[in-house]
Design a protein around this motif. Structure first.
Motif, PDB file in Angstrom:
ATOM      1  N   ALA A  22      -0.594  -3.971  -3.062  1.00  0.00           N
ATOM      2  CA  ALA A  22       0.204  -5.188  -3.164  1.00  0.00           C
ATOM      3  C   ALA A  22       1.338  -5.001  -4.163  1.00  0.00           C
ATOM      4  O   ALA A  22       2.420  -5.524  -3.977  1.00  0.00           O
ATOM      5  N   ALA A  23       1.104  -4.233  -5.215  1.00  0.00           N
ATOM      6  CA  ALA A  23       2.107  -4.055  -6.250  1.00  0.00           C
ATOM      7  C   ALA A  23       3.204  -3.080  -5.832  1.00  0.00           C
ATOM      8  O   ALA A  23       4.355  -3.260  -6.165  1.00  0.00           O
ATOM      9  N   ALA A  24       2.839  -2.031  -5.137  1.00  0.00           N
ATOM     10  CA  ALA A  24       3.816  -1.013  -4.739  1.00  0.00           C
ATOM     11  C   ALA A  24       3.470  -0.525  -3.339  1.00  0.00           C
ATOM     12  O   ALA A  24       2.303  -0.368  -3.001  1.00  0.00           O
ATOM     13  N   THR A  25       4.482  -0.294  -2.579  1.00  0.00           N
ATOM     14  CA  THR A  25       4.289   0.233  -1.232  1.00  0.00           C
ATOM     15  C   THR A  25       5.274   1.372  -1.001  1.00  0.00           C
ATOM     16  O   THR A  25       6.299   1.462  -1.672  1.00  0.00           O
ATOM     17  N   LEU A  26       4.929   2.213  -0.078  1.00  0.00           N
ATOM     18  CA  LEU A  26       5.828   3.268   0.371  1.00  0.00           C
ATOM     19  C   LEU A  26       6.123   3.039   1.841  1.00  0.00           C
ATOM     20  O   LEU A  26       5.270   2.542   2.587  1.00  0.00           O
ATOM     21  N   THR A  27       7.304   3.406   2.264  1.00  0.00           N
ATOM     22  CA  THR A  27       7.691   3.241   3.655  1.00  0.00           C
ATOM     23  C   THR A  27       6.993   4.294   4.521  1.00  0.00           C
ATOM     24  O   THR A  27       6.417   5.260   3.998  1.00  0.00           O
ATOM     25  N   ALA A  28       7.072   4.126   5.818  1.00  0.00           N
ATOM     26  CA  ALA A  28       6.489   5.108   6.739  1.00  0.00           C
ATOM     27  C   ALA A  28       7.132   6.482   6.545  1.00  0.00           C
ATOM     28  O   ALA A  28       6.436   7.502   6.577  1.00  0.00           O
ATOM     29  N   LEU A  29       8.432   6.514   6.325  1.00  0.00           N
ATOM     30  CA  LEU A  29       9.119   7.783   6.073  1.00  0.00           C
ATOM     31  C   LEU A  29       8.587   8.444   4.798  1.00  0.00           C
ATOM     32  O   LEU A  29       8.356   9.653   4.767  1.00  0.00           O
ATOM     33  N   GLU A  30       8.394   7.652   3.755  1.00  0.00           N
ATOM     34  CA  GLU A  30       7.875   8.201   2.505  1.00  0.00           C
ATOM     35  C   GLU A  30       6.458   8.737   2.669  1.00  0.00           C
ATOM     36  O   GLU A  30       6.115   9.795   2.131  1.00  0.00           O
ATOM     37  N   TRP A  31       5.623   8.055   3.449  1.00  0.00           N
ATOM     38  CA  TRP A  31       4.272   8.565   3.698  1.00  0.00           C
ATOM     39  C   TRP A  31       4.322   9.848   4.528  1.00  0.00           C
ATOM     40  O   TRP A  31       3.482  10.731   4.356  1.00  0.00           O
ATOM     41  N   GLN A  32       5.303   9.969   5.408  1.00  0.00           N
ATOM     42  CA  GLN A  32       5.467  11.221   6.150  1.00  0.00           C
ATOM     43  C   GLN A  32       5.813  12.365   5.205  1.00  0.00           C
ATOM     44  O   GLN A  32       5.317  13.478   5.362  1.00  0.00           O
ATOM     45  N   HIS A 107       3.896   3.055  -7.959  1.00  0.00           N
ATOM     46  CA  HIS A 107       4.101   4.002  -6.863  1.00  0.00           C
ATOM     47  C   HIS A 107       3.347   5.303  -7.130  1.00  0.00           C
ATOM     48  O   HIS A 107       2.728   5.867  -6.229  1.00  0.00           O
ATOM     49  N   LEU A 108       3.408   5.773  -8.378  1.00  0.00           N
ATOM     50  CA  LEU A 108       2.710   7.002  -8.741  1.00  0.00           C
ATOM     51  C   LEU A 108       1.201   6.834  -8.583  1.00  0.00           C
ATOM     52  O   LEU A 108       0.528   7.707  -8.037  1.00  0.00           O
ATOM     53  N   GLU A 109       0.661   5.717  -9.042  1.00  0.00           N
ATOM     54  CA  GLU A 109      -0.770   5.468  -8.908  1.00  0.00           C
ATOM     55  C   GLU A 109      -1.182   5.385  -7.443  1.00  0.00           C
ATOM     56  O   GLU A 109      -2.232   5.905  -7.054  1.00  0.00           O
ATOM     57  N   LEU A 110      -0.370   4.733  -6.633  1.00  0.00           N
ATOM     58  CA  LEU A 110      -0.656   4.634  -5.201  1.00  0.00           C
ATOM     59  C   LEU A 110      -0.642   6.012  -4.548  1.00  0.00           C
ATOM     60  O   LEU A 110      -1.541   6.361  -3.780  1.00  0.00           O
ATOM     61  N   LEU A 111       0.356   6.820  -4.880  1.00  0.00           N
ATOM     62  CA  LEU A 111       0.457   8.178  -4.351  1.00  0.00           C
ATOM     63  C   LEU A 111      -0.757   9.002  -4.761  1.00  0.00           C
ATOM     64  O   LEU A 111      -1.383   9.668  -3.921  1.00  0.00           O
ATOM     65  N   LEU A 112      -1.111   8.975  -6.041  1.00  0.00           N
ATOM     66  CA  LEU A 112      -2.237   9.760  -6.527  1.00  0.00           C
ATOM     67  C   LEU A 112      -3.550   9.304  -5.914  1.00  0.00           C
ATOM     68  O   LEU A 112      -4.413  10.132  -5.598  1.00  0.00           O
ATOM     69  N   ALA A 113      -3.716   8.009  -5.736  1.00  0.00           N
ATOM     70  CA  ALA A 113      -4.942   7.496  -5.117  1.00  0.00           C
ATOM     71  C   ALA A 113      -5.062   7.976  -3.672  1.00  0.00           C
ATOM     72  O   ALA A 113      -6.129   8.437  -3.242  1.00  0.00           O
ATOM     73  N   ARG A 114      -3.971   7.909  -2.942  1.00  0.00           N
ATOM     74  CA  ARG A 114      -4.003   8.327  -1.530  1.00  0.00           C
ATOM     75  C   ARG A 114      -4.215   9.830  -1.403  1.00  0.00           C
ATOM     76  O   ARG A 114      -4.986  10.295  -0.564  1.00  0.00           O
ATOM     77  N   VAL A 115      -3.561  10.614  -2.236  1.00  0.00           N
ATOM     78  CA  VAL A 115      -3.715  12.063  -2.195  1.00  0.00           C
ATOM     79  C   VAL A 115      -5.130  12.458  -2.602  1.00  0.00           C
ATOM     80  O   VAL A 115      -5.728  13.348  -2.001  1.00  0.00           O
ATOM     81  N   SER A 116      -5.685  11.783  -3.603  1.00  0.00           N
ATOM     82  CA  SER A 116      -7.047  12.134  -4.018  1.00  0.00           C
ATOM     83  C   SER A 116      -8.046  11.803  -2.916  1.00  0.00           C
ATOM     84  O   SER A 116      -9.022  12.537  -2.728  1.00  0.00           O
TER      85      SER A 116
END
Length: 128
Positions: A22-32, A107-116
């Motif tokens: 809810a706090a930060a999101t990434l676009t579909a392109l960014e997730w790609q 954004h960094l926390e979201l990225l790290l959570a998804r990658v982990s």
């Protein structure tokens, strides 16, 4: 090696994964970009050497590092490559560059959570 200290918030947990989304999101392109970064080597973060440029010139092929044209997406790719290979052990200068490109700590926390989660799923698949 510098490490990102995600603790020390008066004993309070950072947030649940639902609150992060809810706090930060990434676009579909960014997730790609994050998904593609999974296959990139750590050496892709370095500038190509003279030898690799020489071999590419005379023998063809693309031996240059895969840099993205968009600087914001390149900062995301670099952070994702480091996260896929090193987990939470991220260099301070890369975190600073990530923030300077316009991404927040959420954004960094979201990225790290998804990658982990992805790393755990890969390790679970290898264990079987």
């Amino acid at each position: 090696m510098a490490y990102l200290d995600l603790g020390g918030f008066n004993g309070q947990p950072l947030a649940t994964s639902g609150a992060l989304e809810a706090a930060a999101t990434l676009t579909a392109l960014e997730w790609q970009v994050v998904a593609i970064a999974q296959r990139d080597r750590l050496s892709s973060l370095e500038a190509p050497s003279r030898w690799s440029r020489f071999f590419a010139l005379f023998f063809g092929g693309d031996r240059a590092s895969p840099r993205l044209a968009d600087s914001k997406l390149e900062a995301l790719r670099r952070m994702a490559v480091l996260a896929w290979h090193k987990g939470y052990a991220l260099p301070k200068q890369e975190i600073a560059a990530f923030h300077e490109s316009g991404y927040s700590i959420d954004h960094l926390e979201l990225l790290l959570a998804r990658v982990s989660q992805g790393r755990a799923a890969l390790n679970e698949g290898r264990a079987r």
